[in-house]
Design a protein around this motif. Structure first.
Motif, short mmCIF file in Angstrom:
data_model
loop_
_atom_site.label_atom_id
_atom_site.label_comp_id
_atom_site.label_asym_id
_atom_site.label_seq_id
_atom_site.Cartn_x
_atom_site.Cartn_y
_atom_site.Cartn_z
N ILE A 187 0.75 -1.33 0.20
CA ILE A 187 0.14 0.00 0.00
C ILE A 187 0.98 1.30 -0.01
CG2 ILE A 187 -1.63 1.40 1.49
CD1 ILE A 187 -2.74 -1.38 2.26
N LEU A 188 2.08 1.22 0.67
CA LEU A 188 2.86 2.38 0.72
C LEU A 188 3.75 2.72 -0.47
CD1 LEU A 188 4.30 1.24 4.34
CD2 LEU A 188 2.74 2.99 3.85
N ARG A 189 3.78 3.92 -0.59
CA ARG A 189 4.49 4.63 -1.67
C ARG A 189 6.23 4.56 -1.20
NH1 ARG A 189 0.42 9.49 -2.31
NH2 ARG A 189 -1.28 8.36 -3.41
N LYS A 190 6.88 4.63 -2.20
CA LYS A 190 8.52 4.64 -1.83
C LYS A 190 8.88 5.58 -0.43
CE LYS A 190 13.21 4.31 -3.79
NZ LYS A 190 13.88 5.63 -3.42
N TYR A 191 8.62 6.86 -0.96
CA TYR A 191 9.10 7.77 0.39
C TYR A 191 8.09 7.37 1.84
CZ TYR A 191 4.33 10.35 -0.31
OH TYR A 191 3.10 10.80 -0.41
N GLU A 192 7.06 6.84 1.47
CA GLU A 192 6.23 6.53 2.53
C GLU A 192 7.06 5.34 3.56
OE1 GLU A 192 1.90 7.76 1.85
OE2 GLU A 192 2.37 5.75 1.32
N PHE A 193 7.33 4.34 2.91
CA PHE A 193 8.11 3.18 3.46
C PHE A 193 9.46 3.45 4.06
CE2 PHE A 193 8.77 1.14 -0.84
CZ PHE A 193 10.07 1.09 -0.82
N GLU A 194 10.00 4.42 3.17
CA GLU A 194 11.50 4.91 3.51
C GLU A 194 11.21 5.85 4.83
OE1 GLU A 194 13.93 5.24 -0.55
OE2 GLU A 194 12.80 7.01 0.08
N ASP A 195 9.90 6.63 5.11
CA ASP A 195 10.09 7.19 6.37
C ASP A 195 10.02 6.48 7.46
OD1 ASP A 195 9.67 10.01 7.38
OD2 ASP A 195 7.71 9.61 7.67
N ILE A 196 9.10 5.35 7.28
CA ILE A 196 8.91 4.48 8.28
C ILE A 196 10.14 3.79 8.83
CG2 ILE A 196 7.84 2.13 8.90
CD1 ILE A 196 5.47 3.00 7.16
N LEU A 197 11.12 3.36 7.94
CA LEU A 197 12.24 2.60 8.45
C LEU A 197 13.24 3.52 8.93
CD1 LEU A 197 12.83 0.63 4.84
CD2 LEU A 197 11.62 -0.08 7.17
N LYS A 198 13.25 4.83 8.49
CA LYS A 198 14.19 5.75 8.84
C LYS A 198 13.82 6.18 10.28
CE LYS A 198 14.04 8.65 5.56
NZ LYS A 198 14.28 10.00 4.86
N THR A 199 12.21 6.23 10.73
CA THR A 199 11.68 6.53 11.94
C THR A 199 12.12 5.48 12.91
OG1 THR A 199 9.99 7.87 10.90
CG2 THR A 199 9.63 6.90 13.37
N HIS A 200 11.81 4.10 12.50
CA HIS A 200 11.96 2.99 13.35
C HIS A 200 13.42 2.50 13.63
CE1 HIS A 200 10.16 -0.50 15.42
NE2 HIS A 200 11.16 -1.33 15.12
N LYS A 222 10.50 -6.75 10.16
CA LYS A 222 11.23 -6.79 11.56
C LYS A 222 10.30 -6.10 12.69
CE LYS A 222 15.79 -8.24 9.65
NZ LYS A 222 17.21 -7.51 9.62
N ILE A 223 9.67 -5.32 12.00
CA ILE A 223 8.86 -4.32 12.97
C ILE A 223 7.67 -5.17 13.52
CG2 ILE A 223 7.69 -2.14 13.28
CD1 ILE A 223 9.04 -0.97 10.80
N GLU A 224 7.21 -5.22 14.74
CA GLU A 224 6.06 -5.89 15.22
C GLU A 224 4.81 -5.52 14.25
OE1 GLU A 224 2.45 -6.76 17.06
OE2 GLU A 224 3.12 -4.48 17.18
N ILE A 225 4.08 -6.45 14.13
CA ILE A 225 3.00 -6.24 12.92
C ILE A 225 2.06 -5.12 13.33
CG2 ILE A 225 1.52 -7.97 13.69
CD1 ILE A 225 1.44 -8.61 10.49
N SER A 230 0.53 0.72 12.52
CA SER A 230 0.44 2.16 13.06
C SER A 230 1.15 2.99 12.11
CB SER A 230 0.87 1.94 14.30
OG SER A 230 0.91 3.37 15.20
N TYR A 231 2.34 2.59 11.67
CA TYR A 231 3.18 3.39 11.20
C TYR A 231 2.58 3.57 9.67
CZ TYR A 231 7.45 3.08 13.93
OH TYR A 231 8.29 3.19 15.09
#
Length: 285
Positions: A187-200, A222-225, A230-231
């Motif tokens: 569902i996520l766009r590239k910049y969205e999943f990148e933001d999640i990974l940088k945040t976590h 690797k993030i709890e589901i 939530s991200y």
């Protein structure tokens, strides 16, 4: 052309865009002449309102359902400042009709009087792969049929009554058991999943362009589901926004067009063009 086809064509983002930018009024004029008894001095807004009223009684199509949800739930219970609506979101091989994101994500799968229910069970199961609250929006005549096509007791049932109000037949119950990483990540766009990974994780993976998507997905898993969900919801909430500077203009948009304007992401010039069109008379440009 059949009036129902015209109604389906008229209430679309592209149709409204053509009216405002290309001054193409063909669909609007054809629909109006089939439905409305046009008097001298009628504004385009008055004509449009009469068309919408006809649709509310004779042809409650998917747009009518979505616009009703938008007006009565997003605007009636929440606010464009705190809540985001998303339409036609691809989820696990299906297209989710309507999603409202606040603290949680509420799915609304629409089944109008014009739809069949064959794919309903599969659609709901797909949406539970990314979201925890699912609702089916149907009409008074199809309540029993709708409920018979859905085995999950967690699914909410909302009825669009003959008076065009929303009645909650059954409240949705939170269900996380179907969540899947792949459905959420896609569902996520590239910049969205990148933001999640940088945040976590505090960083992005180092990988070549061919491996990058797969490596990012492996990190996401690797993030709890439920935290991953939530991200994802926080990213989706950012997709459509009415800025503080636009709230005043958006509030003036007629109820009949609220969701169309919202999903068109209008700028100041667009609002000006809309007002110019709506309050002209004699079906003028």
């Amino acid at each position: 052309m059949n009036v129902n086809v015209l109604l389906n064509e008229l209430f679309t983002v592209n149709s409204l865009k053509k009216i405002l930018t290309n001054k193409n009024y063909t669909t609007f004029q054809k629909t109006a002449h089939k439905i409305v008894e046009i008097n001298n001095g009628m504004t385009n807004f008055e004509i449009l309102s009469a068309i919408y009223k006809f649709m509310s009684k004779k042809h409650r199509n998917e747009y009518f359902y979505k616009n009703t949800l938008f007006n009565k739930i997003l605007l009636g219970q929440h606010s464009v400042n705190t809540t985001t609506a998303i339409r036609e979101l691809p989820v696990a091989g299906n297209i989710l009709d309507f999603l409202i994101v606040n603290g949680s994500g509420q799915v609304y799968e629409i089944k109008t009087e014009l739809d069949n229910l064959k794919r309903l069970e599969g659609q709901i199961n797909a949406y539970y792969k990314a979201f925890s609250f699912c609702n089916i929006v149907t009409n008074e005549d199809d309540i029993e049929g709708t409920m018979s096509h859905v085995s999950r007791p967690e699914v909410g049932i909302i009825v669009l009554t003959k008076r065009n109000t929303l009645h909650v037949e059954r409240e949705p119950v939170k269900y996380d058991g179907g969540l899947e990483y792949e459905a959420m990540f896609k569902i996520l766009r590239k910049y969205e999943f990148e933001d999640i990974l940088k945040t976590h994780f505090g960083e992005l993976p180092k990988a070549n362009s061919f491996e990058y998507y797969t490596v990012c997905f492996d990190m996401f898993k690797k993030i709890e589901i439920t935290l991953a969900q939530s991200y994802m919801l926080k990213q989706l909430k950012k997709r459509y926004t009415i800025t503080k500077n636009q709230v005043h203009e958006f509030n003036k948009v007629p109820m009949e067009l609220k969701s169309l304007v919202y999903f068109s992401e209008y700028k100041k010039r667009d609002f000006e063009q809309l007002n110019h069109f709506l309050y002209k008379t004699d079906m003028e440009a």
